[in-house]
Design a protein around this motif. Structure first.
Motif, PDB file in Angstrom:
ATOM      1  N   ILE D  47      42.818  42.458  42.728  1.00  0.00           N
ATOM      2  CA  ILE D  47      43.709  42.448  41.559  1.00  0.00           C
ATOM      3  C   ILE D  47      44.157  43.858  41.215  1.00  0.00           C
ATOM      4  N   LEU D  48      45.205  43.937  40.445  1.00  0.00           N
ATOM      5  CA  LEU D  48      45.736  45.205  39.942  1.00  0.00           C
ATOM      6  C   LEU D  48      46.195  46.134  41.067  1.00  0.00           C
ATOM      7  N   GLY D  49      46.710  45.559  42.129  1.00  0.00           N
ATOM      8  CA  GLY D  49      47.365  46.350  43.162  1.00  0.00           C
ATOM      9  C   GLY D  49      48.831  46.544  42.808  1.00  0.00           C
ATOM     10  N   ILE D  50      49.579  47.179  43.723  1.00  0.00           N
ATOM     11  CA  ILE D  50      51.005  47.415  43.484  1.00  0.00           C
ATOM     12  C   ILE D  50      51.722  46.090  43.246  1.00  0.00           C
ATOM     13  N   MET D  51      51.400  45.069  44.059  1.00  0.00           N
ATOM     14  CA  MET D  51      52.038  43.763  43.908  1.00  0.00           C
ATOM     15  C   MET D  51      51.500  43.007  42.686  1.00  0.00           C
ATOM     16  N   GLY D  52      50.456  43.526  42.093  1.00  0.00           N
ATOM     17  CA  GLY D  52      49.962  42.966  40.839  1.00  0.00           C
ATOM     18  C   GLY D  52      50.591  43.655  39.643  1.00  0.00           C
ATOM     19  N   GLU D  53      51.612  44.463  39.913  1.00  0.00           N
ATOM     20  CA  GLU D  53      52.350  45.164  38.849  1.00  0.00           C
ATOM     21  C   GLU D  53      51.414  45.998  37.962  1.00  0.00           C
ATOM     22  N   ALA D  54      50.402  46.579  38.579  1.00  0.00           N
ATOM     23  CA  ALA D  54      49.389  47.316  37.822  1.00  0.00           C
ATOM     24  C   ALA D  54      50.011  48.421  36.970  1.00  0.00           C
ATOM     25  N   ALA D  55      51.019  49.100  37.536  1.00  0.00           N
ATOM     26  CA  ALA D  55      51.590  50.233  36.813  1.00  0.00           C
ATOM     27  C   ALA D  55      52.393  49.789  35.590  1.00  0.00           C
ATOM     28  N   LYS D  56      52.673  48.516  35.499  1.00  0.00           N
ATOM     29  CA  LYS D  56      53.491  48.014  34.392  1.00  0.00           C
ATOM     30  C   LYS D  56      52.652  47.453  33.238  1.00  0.00           C
ATOM     31  N   LEU D  57      51.354  47.558  33.389  1.00  0.00           N
ATOM     32  CA  LEU D  57      50.473  46.992  32.373  1.00  0.00           C
ATOM     33  C   LEU D  57      50.050  48.035  31.352  1.00  0.00           C
ATOM     34  N   LEU D  58      49.772  47.567  30.156  1.00  0.00           N
ATOM     35  CA  LEU D  58      49.111  48.399  29.166  1.00  0.00           C
ATOM     36  C   LEU D  58      47.633  48.499  29.541  1.00  0.00           C
ATOM     37  N   PRO D  59      46.998  49.578  29.134  1.00  0.00           N
ATOM     38  CA  PRO D  59      45.595  49.738  29.514  1.00  0.00           C
ATOM     39  C   PRO D  59      44.715  48.600  29.007  1.00  0.00           C
TER      40      PRO D  59
END
Lengths: 319, 319, 319, 319
Positions: D47-59
């Motif tokens: 989870i939370l990889g590039i395809m998991g849009e990790a950079a687009k999430l709030l902490p």
């Protein structure tokens, strides 16, 4: 005089430049290559593109190769010559020399470092003007290599301002929506319809034909498959065309890789007897033993799959 | 026969290629340029670099320019010829042609797309071998343009494996620590000492001379200032050298900009009477009226500052 | 409530984020930093920019830093908070949190990977809408880092469509002609006039003020010099302002380097007593002994030059 | 406590992060997604990889998502959490938080801007040390996104120096020769054998399994096909595995496209009932009507091809 125009369709095969083991241009192989492509029914041949190792040639070699290809083709199909260059002077020189030698048109991409869409438009307008009204242009859109990106709005302005731009080499990736939008504007908004030939090694050819592409301008070592696919689509049997496409997709994908993809392609050409050596000018990729094993395996699978589909095996492919 | 070697020092000026208003090569201006540089005391001249618009020339132009420069220089100073190319064949052809015409060495950078340090090392080893023992190489490290990065470890291996690499064109940015580390390894670890000439338009020249650079290989329209700075450092009067440097820094910074920097440089050359036209081959940067105003202002300030320092104004600079 | 608007001018200093030797946020240093900047006459403070190591902070740290800066500033000058993010949700969250904490506006750049000018325009329009009418935006144009390029046409459309974009952080390089063209359109074509503050470490500050910039938003360890330069220009004594600028240019150039530039800047801040440690969060640049020597030398030269100009030495600079 | 180690094999599916139409995290869909993946026989979830849009999430969203995934998985399979960050402090914080929440390991890639191989090695050594002996690391090699390139020599040094690096996410492209060379060194030179899971959307999965990959860590909306392929290879029936692979290759290729690929993937997930909405956080790709048509067509073809192969249709795929 043969010229490409907006009605062009089918397969314009991107020809590799054959070298012998020492890296010298192998003109005899050009003959076999040309005859093989034409026998397979290609609609045209494109030379001195990126996959033709154009940047690795000496200027006198480029000229000799152009003359040799054109002589061997002998007007049987149109020949498009890559003429991209970092400046107008060499671009125009190459383009005019190619046309003088009998080319049917030139292929031009915006140079790396063209940073804004306004600059893309200005570049193509200036290029078209510099080449004059007698040089048909195939405009190449290949951001994976050039890092130059533009929208359909910019495309449209170039089409409106540059009557000699008659063909679009569609090679953006991802690019299906861009292709669809161009076709839509042609249909619904009266934008001049160009010949759109797709590329990226054919990786999306079937989808692109469904979306209205007129064919492809790309390299693939089994170019007859590209011809068959386009023919099936034109004949209204897209399903059969796509079966053939799917059978070849694993190899198309292998050749589409940057760098080593060309090494795979030349090795297949070599095995088919179309070129004598798979040499790429140094520095360049070289197949490792593991790559050769993988190629052997994929070729054997292709043969089996074509058998299942009752497609005759292309020359040089054995079961 | 004049050859660059590890002992080279001073200013090797990167010469622009002069064009007339129509974009044709202006050979008469080459004569004035050469005479002006030599009169100013440059240690060498480097032609057909990136700032010489090498990529925008036709091959026959490149050859004619090389011959013309070499003839005009007439052995008064060594001439280094840029020979970077996407492949060994054109690289070797250009390099050998330059040497045959009388060049003192060739300048080579790794091509864009050289992705790993192992590839950088392999490329330079192969290049040195392809050029043979009689072609001294100036190895250019210019990641801002080539996007090729390497460490001092890789530098050291290249120096150890390639005896014909005699000069290092230091152009990494930031690069002061790299320069210092190379000099340290030469002093403390016995690494072969090369001639290190720095570049980036001279933006850090004074610092680089403090850190042990032997001079610079770069372009700047007031090249005599570069000569004066290096001379002051050699004479043990670094403080005075740095005063001169600081006076010129605003203009050096202006010329060091990618793209438009060359337009500023050629315009100053033109005003100095060293070239007839400031034309850059299209597509290329063009000075806007606001740019010209800014240039006027900065030149006037330079003249005032040189007056304060009791430095004679260079030809073409008026108060 | 203090808000930035189109009339903003002077120096908005980009504040570094101070860390102690262990890499923990050093809030005491923030206090000294804030007081020092305000005492020097800055017009505003910008926090959590690239040079503030924003990407290296934990989210709770970012919030604590924002609150701490705002509390210490206490409304004496406006504080702009960097809020660029890869998506609208975190962008809006950060921006609204900053405004709620008392920020005067937010700084936004288009994210890397915004490939076309149409995409730049769409991004800024969506951003402005997402932030709502109460969040003044400083729009940052920093292609050296973001690789996002756009023309003045796109700038103009954004200004026309986004009333809350009130400030432009001009950081294109080269960028003088772009700045001049924006000012021309404002004067001659009625484009809404924004506050334009320039950046790139101040490398072209004097030229930019001549071309109509309203000040700068950048970092430089002797921020009082930036204030003095802007004041001299405003007072009609541009020549004196530019003398001060030229004196500082060697250090400005040192700090403007990517990577190690911030290490130089923080080291000077440390020497000035404004922060306790020059630590940069790992991985990050570290000054080598040769860098420290060079810094010592350049600082000594700066002191001598300021003496010549009868400029009082800034705190922490000794002769 | 479940931990990934060098023996891991099979399919670690890269999970997308589901959002509802408004762009809010959709936790209910996470439940269906997790259950669907585990029912299909995946060996792990990432989870939370590039395809998991990790950079687009709030902490706080990232933390809540991690907790929710881990709770739903409930130890049935190991969960790897993406923890790449621009600095050690946030990287370590995220990694330790993930482990404390029950993760089986973390996935780390070198940050963009790591320019030399020495820097890659230093970064991973420092990372492994910062995370300590209890955090197993999956080291990701994804130059298409990170622009960080390294050779097998560097890989080997990292493996030798970092005992907690137990898994290699092989995502270089082209990358077959690199994979083969790593396996060769393990066999012939005693390099510690890692679990190598391949990626790039599975575009070369069959070839990679032939070359010795232990499975894959990638996303594909029909993840059960990835499981079937790996199972067939493990069972000694590679030919059947590759038939399944080839059937899915047209869709794998569609999803592997940068940008819009994720939109296709989420749309298929949606149709399968595994997530409620195909929303991607803005700014992000959106399917055009022509894209949807193409997807419909390719799905229908996939169903027909699976029928031919007597493979049960995956849930949500209809003929």
């Amino acid at each position: 005089m043969q010229r490409i125009d907006e009605a062009a369709e089918g397969v314009f095969v991107i020809a590799p430049t054959p070298f012998n083991e020492d890296g010298e241009v192998d003109f005899d192989s050009i003959d076999r290559l040309v005859d093989g492509c034409i026998a397979a029914g290609v609609a045209g041949i494109t030379i001195l593109g990126i996959m033709g190792e154009a940047a690795k040639l000496l200027p006198d070699e480029s000229e000799a190769i152009t003359r040799h290809f054109l002589a061997r083709v002998g007007g049987r199909v149109p020949v498009v010559v890559g003429a991209s260059a970092p400046a107008m002077v060499p671009l125009a020189r190459r383009a005019h020399a190619a046309m003088a030698a009998g080319a049917a048109g030139v292929m031009i991409a915006c140079p790396q470092g063209t940073k804004t869409e306004a600059a893309v438009e200005a570049y193509m307008v200036e290029t078209a003007k510099a080449l004059g009204p007698d040089v048909p242009i195939c405009f190449q859109d290949y951001p994976l290599t050039t890092e130059v990106n533009f929208t359909v709005d910019t495309y449209q302005r170039i089409v409106e301002r540059c009557p000699t731009v008659v063909m679009f080499k569609h090679e953006d990736w991802p690019g299906l929506a861009k292709l669809a939008e161009i076709r839509r504007r042609e249909r619904e908004e009266g934008v001049r319809r160009l010949s759109i030939l797709t590329a990226n090694g054919g990786l999306f050819l079937a989808s692109e034909l469904h979306l209205g592409a007129d064919g492809c301008m790309t390299g693939y070592a089994f170019f007859e498959a590209l011809v068959q696919i386009c023919e099936r689509f034109t004949a209204g049997d897209a399903e059969r065309g796509e079966d053939i496409f799917d059978a070849h997709l694993p190899l198309i994908r292998l050749e589409q890789q940057p760098g080593v993809g060309l090494a795979f392609r030349k090795e297949i050409y070599r095995r088919r007897g179309l070129i004598t050596s798979a040499t790429i000018r140094r520095p360049g990729p070289v197949l490792k033993p593991s790559d050769v094993d993988e190629l052997d395996r994929l070729l054997a699978r292709l043969a089996r799959r074509l058998d299942q589909l009752d497609i005759p095996l292309p020359k040089g492919l054995t079961r």
